[in-house]
Design a protein around this motif. Structure first.
Motif, PDB file in Angstrom:
ATOM      1  N   ASN A 164     -48.895  22.917 -17.368  1.00  0.00           N
ATOM      2  CA  ASN A 164     -47.891  22.733 -16.326  1.00  0.00           C
ATOM      3  C   ASN A 164     -47.803  21.247 -16.044  1.00  0.00           C
ATOM      4  OD1 ASN A 164     -46.157  22.933 -14.078  1.00  0.00           O
ATOM      5  ND2 ASN A 164     -47.901  23.130 -12.683  1.00  0.00           N
ATOM      6  N   GLY A 165     -46.604  20.707 -16.057  1.00  0.00           N
ATOM      7  CA  GLY A 165     -46.414  19.282 -15.821  1.00  0.00           C
ATOM      8  C   GLY A 165     -45.433  18.705 -16.814  1.00  0.00           C
ATOM      9  N   SER A 166     -45.600  17.441 -17.120  1.00  0.00           N
ATOM     10  CA  SER A 166     -44.681  16.795 -18.051  1.00  0.00           C
ATOM     11  C   SER A 166     -45.267  15.479 -18.530  1.00  0.00           C
ATOM     12  CB  SER A 166     -43.323  16.525 -17.381  1.00  0.00           C
ATOM     13  OG  SER A 166     -43.486  15.608 -16.310  1.00  0.00           O
ATOM     14  N   VAL A 167     -44.728  15.012 -19.641  1.00  0.00           N
ATOM     15  CA  VAL A 167     -45.009  13.658 -20.127  1.00  0.00           C
ATOM     16  C   VAL A 167     -43.732  12.856 -19.904  1.00  0.00           C
ATOM     17  CG1 VAL A 167     -45.589  12.220 -22.104  1.00  0.00           C
ATOM     18  CG2 VAL A 167     -46.673  14.468 -21.839  1.00  0.00           C
ATOM     19  N   LYS A 168     -43.787  11.950 -18.950  1.00  0.00           N
ATOM     20  CA  LYS A 168     -42.613  11.133 -18.632  1.00  0.00           C
ATOM     21  C   LYS A 168     -42.257  10.264 -19.829  1.00  0.00           C
ATOM     22  CE  LYS A 168     -40.891   7.946 -15.089  1.00  0.00           C
ATOM     23  NZ  LYS A 168     -41.271   7.157 -13.875  1.00  0.00           N
ATOM     24  N   GLY A 169     -40.988  10.261 -20.183  1.00  0.00           N
ATOM     25  CA  GLY A 169     -40.550   9.465 -21.321  1.00  0.00           C
ATOM     26  C   GLY A 169     -40.846  10.101 -22.662  1.00  0.00           C
ATOM     27  N   PHE A 170     -41.123  11.399 -22.666  1.00  0.00           N
ATOM     28  CA  PHE A 170     -41.499  12.051 -23.924  1.00  0.00           C
ATOM     29  C   PHE A 170     -40.414  11.914 -24.983  1.00  0.00           C
ATOM     30  CE2 PHE A 170     -41.585  15.963 -26.589  1.00  0.00           C
ATOM     31  CZ  PHE A 170     -42.765  15.702 -27.261  1.00  0.00           C
ATOM     32  N   HIS A 171     -39.156  11.979 -24.581  1.00  0.00           N
ATOM     33  CA  HIS A 171     -38.068  11.879 -25.556  1.00  0.00           C
ATOM     34  C   HIS A 171     -38.164  10.563 -26.341  1.00  0.00           C
ATOM     35  CE1 HIS A 171     -34.127  12.590 -27.319  1.00  0.00           C
ATOM     36  NE2 HIS A 171     -33.777  11.363 -26.970  1.00  0.00           N
ATOM     37  N   ILE A 231     -43.709   2.665 -19.548  1.00  0.00           N
ATOM     38  CA  ILE A 231     -43.891   3.782 -18.615  1.00  0.00           C
ATOM     39  C   ILE A 231     -45.312   3.699 -18.074  1.00  0.00           C
ATOM     40  CG2 ILE A 231     -43.884   6.297 -18.358  1.00  0.00           C
ATOM     41  CD1 ILE A 231     -42.029   6.293 -20.901  1.00  0.00           C
ATOM     42  N   ALA A 232     -45.424   3.379 -16.794  1.00  0.00           N
ATOM     43  CA  ALA A 232     -46.738   3.107 -16.220  1.00  0.00           C
ATOM     44  C   ALA A 232     -47.552   4.371 -15.984  1.00  0.00           C
ATOM     45  CB  ALA A 232     -46.571   2.343 -14.905  1.00  0.00           C
ATOM     46  N   ALA A 233     -46.890   5.469 -15.670  1.00  0.00           N
ATOM     47  CA  ALA A 233     -47.611   6.694 -15.293  1.00  0.00           C
ATOM     48  C   ALA A 233     -46.997   7.894 -16.022  1.00  0.00           C
ATOM     49  CB  ALA A 233     -47.562   6.898 -13.787  1.00  0.00           C
ATOM     50  N   PRO A 234     -47.321   8.080 -17.299  1.00  0.00           N
ATOM     51  CA  PRO A 234     -46.617   9.102 -18.090  1.00  0.00           C
ATOM     52  C   PRO A 234     -47.122  10.534 -17.922  1.00  0.00           C
ATOM     53  CG  PRO A 234     -48.115   7.876 -19.489  1.00  0.00           C
ATOM     54  CD  PRO A 234     -48.174   7.229 -18.136  1.00  0.00           C
ATOM     55  N   VAL A 235     -48.371  10.733 -17.478  1.00  0.00           N
ATOM     56  CA  VAL A 235     -48.976  12.066 -17.586  1.00  0.00           C
ATOM     57  C   VAL A 235     -49.056  12.767 -16.238  1.00  0.00           C
ATOM     58  CG1 VAL A 235     -51.029  13.375 -18.289  1.00  0.00           C
ATOM     59  CG2 VAL A 235     -50.336  11.321 -19.569  1.00  0.00           C
ATOM     60  N   GLU A 282     -50.636   9.018 -12.015  1.00  0.00           N
ATOM     61  CA  GLU A 282     -50.373   8.376 -10.727  1.00  0.00           C
ATOM     62  C   GLU A 282     -49.875   9.438  -9.766  1.00  0.00           C
ATOM     63  OE1 GLU A 282     -48.536   4.227 -10.395  1.00  0.00           O
ATOM     64  OE2 GLU A 282     -46.876   5.523  -9.789  1.00  0.00           O
ATOM     65  N   GLY A 283     -50.331   9.377  -8.530  1.00  0.00           N
ATOM     66  CA  GLY A 283     -49.900  10.352  -7.535  1.00  0.00           C
ATOM     67  C   GLY A 283     -50.658  11.660  -7.655  1.00  0.00           C
ATOM     68  N   GLY A 284     -50.226  12.651  -6.900  1.00  0.00           N
ATOM     69  CA  GLY A 284     -50.909  13.934  -6.873  1.00  0.00           C
ATOM     70  C   GLY A 284     -50.593  14.777  -8.091  1.00  0.00           C
TER      71      GLY A 284
END
Length: 279
Positions: free
Chosen positions: A115-122, A182-186, A206-208
């Motif tokens: 559950n979640g995402s990898v920011k900038g995965f594309h 991308i500073a906080a991808p995971v 980064e973040g919760g």
């Protein structure tokens, strides 16, 4: 995002775990309380082990429709028992709604869900995919970040040391993310199993991190709630790990700390700190 659960313990009908709790995973497919989305209707999947079949690989059922009205899932749940179950309801973060993108993912005896995402995965997809071992690459069937994470972890030693492999996988994602600005991808909660042990991870760059809970030991719950007769049917090695609690029994659920992972094996469980390892 998504919601998921991992069950290990007394062999039970899947219906007991998936449908009967007050705030079951099926209920969460329509009425999630702690997810980014209230509705998780972009497909679902279940994976379970049946040692009596003579196979050490899990059975998998996945479908692109919502879990709340799937007649095949309801039918199977009323007739199949298992001691180890993964179940996942999907809310897509941008990839296609197709069967190969539904969790859990399987390779040999291993299962994985996220559950979640990898920011900038594309933008990073080609680079990350090429980091997968060539012997594993052709087994990637879908287009999600979640499946690539699984096969990267396999590449980095999941079968030998799951916590270290997942830490290296996250380290690779974060290094690649930074290279792409991308500073906080995971963002992730992850469950993985080999059919005997379950590992569960909660982490965000980064973040919760997304919500994650584990159940209190059965013997402690029996002492707190002697009138809860259903607890008498469960062995002391029974454990649940869930995106959000399945009910409101006082004392039944405990939040998994940020940046940590848990191990469940043979009635024993433990919590450990989690940090990425730069590969």
């Amino acid at each position: 995002m998504c919601r998921w659960l991992a069950y290990s313990g007394t062999p039970l009908l899947l219906d007991t775990i998936l449908y009967r709790p007050k705030h079951s995973l099926i209920d969460q497919s329509l009425h999630a309380r702690m997810g980014v989305e209230t509705t998780n209707g972009d497909g679902f999947g279940i994976g379970w082990y049946a040692p009596e079949s003579g196979s050490d690989t899990p059975a998998i059922l996945r479908d692109i429709g919502p879990a709340w009205n799937n007649r095949n899932l309801r039918e199977i749940a009323q007739h199949v028992k298992s001691h180890l179950l993964f179940a996942h309801i999907r809310a897509s973060t941008g990839t296609a709604v197709q069967q190969t993108n539904c969790h859990p993912f399987r390779h040999g005896r291993w299962m994985w869900m996220h559950n979640g995402s990898v920011k900038g995965f594309h933008e990073m997809r080609r680079e990350l995919s090429l980091a997968v071992d060539p012997g594993l690459f052709l087994d990637i069937e879908g287009t999600t970040d979640s499946e690539v994470m699984f096969f990267l972890a396999m590449t980095l030693g999941l079968e030998e040391d799951p916590p270290q492999a997942v830490a290296k996988m996250v380290g690779l994602l974060e290094r690649t993310g930074r290279e792409h600005g991308i500073a906080a991808p995971v963002q992730m909660t992850v469950a993985v199993t080999d059919g005997t042990t379950v590992w569960a991870f909660r982490y965000a760059s980064e973040g919760g991190a997304r919500s994650l809970y584990y159940s209190t030991k059965v013997d402690s719950l029996r002492a707190q709630h002697p009138d809860a007769t259903y607890l008498q049917e469960l062995s002391e090695d029974t454990r649940l790990i869930v995106s959000e609690p399945l009910g409101d029994l006082p004392g039944a659920w405990n939040e998994v700390p940020e940046h940590s992972y848990g191990i469940v094996h043979g009635g024993h469980d433990s919590l450990h700190e989690f940090a990425p390892i730069m590969p």
